[in-house]
Design a protein around this motif. Structure first.
Motif, PDB file in Angstrom:
ATOM      1  N   GLN A  56      -9.432 -49.603 -22.429  1.00 32.21           N
ATOM      2  CA  GLN A  56     -10.586 -48.921 -21.833  1.00 32.21           C
ATOM      3  C   GLN A  56     -11.855 -49.266 -22.605  1.00 32.21           C
ATOM      4  OE1 GLN A  56      -7.821 -46.406 -22.540  1.00 32.21           O
ATOM      5  NE2 GLN A  56      -8.096 -47.197 -24.603  1.00 32.21           N
ATOM      6  N   ARG A  57     -12.982 -48.892 -21.991  1.00 31.53           N
ATOM      7  CA  ARG A  57     -14.245 -48.970 -22.697  1.00 31.53           C
ATOM      8  C   ARG A  57     -14.337 -47.773 -23.644  1.00 31.53           C
ATOM      9  NH1 ARG A  57     -19.324 -48.363 -19.003  1.00 31.53           N
ATOM     10  NH2 ARG A  57     -18.259 -49.967 -17.801  1.00 31.53           N
ATOM     11  N   SER A  79     -13.518 -52.188 -18.792  1.00 32.04           N
ATOM     12  CA  SER A  79     -13.302 -52.125 -20.240  1.00 32.04           C
ATOM     13  C   SER A  79     -13.875 -53.336 -20.963  1.00 32.04           C
ATOM     14  CB  SER A  79     -11.811 -51.962 -20.557  1.00 32.04           C
ATOM     15  OG  SER A  79     -11.090 -53.111 -20.196  1.00 32.04           O
ATOM     16  N   ALA A 109     -14.309 -52.573 -26.357  1.00 36.18           N
ATOM     17  CA  ALA A 109     -13.034 -52.458 -25.646  1.00 36.18           C
ATOM     18  C   ALA A 109     -11.949 -52.088 -26.646  1.00 36.18           C
ATOM     19  CB  ALA A 109     -12.678 -53.777 -24.969  1.00 36.18           C
ATOM     20  N   SER A 149      -8.187 -44.859 -19.963  1.00 34.11           N
ATOM     21  CA  SER A 149      -7.902 -45.300 -18.592  1.00 34.11           C
ATOM     22  C   SER A 149      -6.754 -44.519 -17.959  1.00 34.11           C
ATOM     23  CB  SER A 149      -7.599 -46.799 -18.559  1.00 34.11           C
ATOM     24  OG  SER A 149      -6.405 -47.084 -19.236  1.00 34.11           O
ATOM     25  N   GLN A 154      -8.863 -49.989 -16.837  1.00 30.76           N
ATOM     26  CA  GLN A 154      -9.906 -49.006 -17.082  1.00 30.76           C
ATOM     27  C   GLN A 154      -9.754 -47.828 -16.139  1.00 30.76           C
ATOM     28  OE1 GLN A 154     -11.445 -52.447 -16.643  1.00 30.76           O
ATOM     29  NE2 GLN A 154     -10.342 -52.329 -14.702  1.00 30.76           N
TER      30      GLN A 154
END
Lengths: 286, 286, 286, 286
Positions: B188-189, A271, B171, B271, A188
């Motif tokens: 990543q989120r 994440s 995610a 990210s 992340q």
């Protein structure tokens, strides 16, 4: 015209800070490569108000800041606070200046350039040395603004305080996720924020570089596929918890032997969660 | 006491919206499992102001909202807008209600429970049918608030509009990074936001579930190591671009055959960058 | 190296917008007095993605923006969007550029100077003219970027759209409060936001001046007591509802006879409430 | 499965805080009138991490908070921190809980009810007493969670610290503007924020009432014209600088003789500027 602020006040409550907040201004700061950088800032400017005054003359903060805006190097920022303190007839003046600082950064393989922004903040306090807390300044206690002693070495350590905070976005790969999973690892964007109590002059660029080296990988504005492959593999080979990030940056800054006090914090926009992971350490006491 | 708002205005400028913004209130909404959910909301409430009035009586928006706050189901929200329109003697009323909606979600392997929050927003407009734009309502055009037709089927499609927006954190693993790298893949989120023009009644929970299934993985508040291993591997096996997320959610919602118009957007907090990746699609026209 | 984005996609879902969001950059724009102004911006840049492509090459947005950053006048911004559209092989490109714009403003009586910041936003869309929606551009349809026609007069009005939004902080005195009270009148800071669909070139400075004249009073960064007395009395003599603000600005912009479409909104941070009052009008349809 | 967090760490850097940030949850707190109030919160939860551990088990913070969420009175919040400290095997635990707190407030003349929201924040730290800094807890040093001693009187003052912050929106009329102007006076919404180091239990409601009485006028959600007249005149008759607000609230809280340490700040959204005026005072030292 009547001057209400200047009237005496009988409530006997001294105010630690009075001033202006959220002033948005274009400013110029120093830049290691380009000499000068134009950016935009939010400023908060305060002075203390002794118990016997009713109010502060707030316009003076703006007048002084307006004069200094085109050269807000670290020593000049402190000089400005000293000017505020004197013109407001206060014992202390405080200032905070938050601004994005921009660097051109090249992608690790293709070498293509993009601009990165790093949130920075100067925070300072100047304080006149008093004899016995009478509120009267001691003769000759004016603090020099020499470039080589931002926190006024040679005088009381409480006479002046200046910190610079820098926030550096980075990529982090989770060591636990990597170790327990047959493939992949969650990673992340994270932000590492360093706050440094300044001794001698230093370049923000050098702190940014130190932080980026401590991460699983730096982040970039512009990358091509060959860069993305490099970043992915490099980050996977260097997994870091927020705890690791803070410790490695802490050690790096301590080894510079340059800052009497500093703090390091890391926040990961996990994440796998909708909340963040956080770690914090400090050196040299409050 | 003089009523300035009620005076006539000669400038000949009708105002599309007049009202109150940023009203923070505790509310109750429906919950599929618990029947009722307590949460907190920010509300914006407007009505149009015909050209011949000087001002709106803003306190009426608050009075009406205060009466409805304890049951703000979708049909009741529209009923409230209809009440605003009538009591403000307006042709149209508009409302927006933004609130976090909470669900207890269990981790995929350990089954441990945690609360997840999803940002939601109702947006509605009710509009009286006019004969020839005279500003006089047509007799009998009052729109029913029956639960099975949130957008007033059977009447003009322009008489009422109601949308529900839901933002779902997820995610995402990058398919490109996975394909070109010897090991790992950046992930990543991300946030997927769906805005649905409501036909019949539906549960927000069902939309959330659909979105989470379309992601590389859902995110969780509480997970243990066995869950983290599962999530990491499951996400790595299901890489998705923002483009993929939007397309898969789009197809899922279209197949429900339930919403005449909707939009889907995805934003990834990349990210490897300090900026975000974004994709957007819409169905059924504006 | 494999190019995943370039692969074909069988889901048959075209994406209206794909791109990058939240890119923070130092930029230069035009300034009526100083010729050039340095400021900092947040940019969102998108293009449409035809149904048969799997993904967009996001790095191209950054490369193009990086080339244009040092001269982002209105015509150059549109030229940049046209370049994005071409290099991304898209039918449409979209961009949003939000930045503070700074003006030195003098206090009304003392004449002392301070900087004011105004939040601005360019928003643009360029769209290639198609023959029959085939996705193939029509030969020769390249739109000129001549300074005198920001929205491409002479071509289809749908081929290009460019708006400039400016937010102007002002002071407003409530006419109702003044009329019903024996002394005083509640007043507050408000923000008037104007969004203009550009025809010929114009200066942001002229719009700001028009809005400030329509308010109870402009606001200032630096004022002395003689200015404060003037502002207080001038504002008290010119009470304005949000409704009045919107109507007076609307009339002023309409009389310029310069903008084919525009909207005006006003939001007051009411001093007697913890929520805001709001009004909105638009000219020329959506 | 390997436990990376539990591995030993050789870098010799203790971390002051490790944990989770930005967790959004529905909670229940005490309410003086209704006994219980439902609201929504953002929580940050940390513990220290001794130098010899590699990482913290972050899921434990969520598990514990999830258990306590339905009763987060002040004593229970501290009990939760104590549980975190124990289950994380840490010397210190820290928590912050930010939430809007709602009260029904009646207009001053008409008596009509509306809801007001006040931003609140609990902040706490619990710390085990050590013998010689060995990191081993002293037998019997467990701190009671009795309702009558939120900061653990009778034990070391450093063993526990708990503060409650409340932000109260108010109206303020400028005394200078009133004094120098022939008519009117600029006024604005302001926010007074009080942070109290808790001794015995207290009601947030009582602090809010004290602050509102110190302002030129309270603000309301719902008022009619008779209320607006009353508020306008009452505020005009009670002009206050931010300095006055801070001093009067300071004196009011000090006279309660209830809080060993507290701070008061006021921020005015000046109607004549686009920046804010600010004042701050503290009692009882850091």
């Amino acid at each position: 015209m009547i001057d209400i602020q200047n009237q005496s006040d009988g409530r006997n409550v001294p105010l630690a800070k009075v001033g202006v907040k959220g002033l948005e201004y274009p400013i110029r700061v120093l830049d290691k490569v380009k000499k000068v950088q134009y950016t935009t800032a939010k400023a908060d400017l305060y002075a203390d108000l002794p118990r016997h005054f009713k109010g502060a003359h707030m316009s003076r903060f703006i007048e002084i800041f307006h004069r200094y805006r085109e050269n807000l190097s670290m020593p000049r920022f402190l000089e400005m606070l000293e000017t505020i303190r004197e013109e407001l007839e206060a014992e202390s003046a405080f200032g905070s200046l938050a601004f994005p600082y921009f660097l051109e950064k090249r992608a690790p393989v293709s070498g293509l350039p993009g601009m990165m922004s790093y949130q920075c903040r100067y925070q300072g306090r100047v304080n006149i040395l008093k004899a016995g807390g009478s509120g009267q300044p001691v003769a000759g206690s004016r603090i020099g603004t020499d470039r080589d002693g931002l926190n006024g070495s040679g005088l009381s350590p409480y006479s002046r305080r200046f910190t610079v905070a820098v926030s550096v976005p980075v990529a982090t790969v989770c060591p636990c996720s990597k170790a327990i999973s047959d493939r992949g690892a969650h990673n992340q964007r994270g932000i590492v924020s360093v706050e440094l109590e300044a001794g001698p002059f230093f370049w923000i660029e050098d702190i940014i570089e130190l932080v980026e080296k401590a991460a699983s990988s730096p982040v970039y504005s512009l990358i091509k596929r060959e860069d993305e492959k490099f970043i992915t593999e490099h980050a996977y080979d260097n997994p870091k918890f927020v705890e690791d990030l803070v410790r490695d940056v802490y050690i790096g800054i301590k080894e510079l032997n340059f800052f009497p006090r500093f703090s390091v914090e890391a926040e990961n926009f996990e994440s796998i969660h909708n909340h963040n992971a956080f770690a914090y350490a400090e050196f040299g006491g409050a």
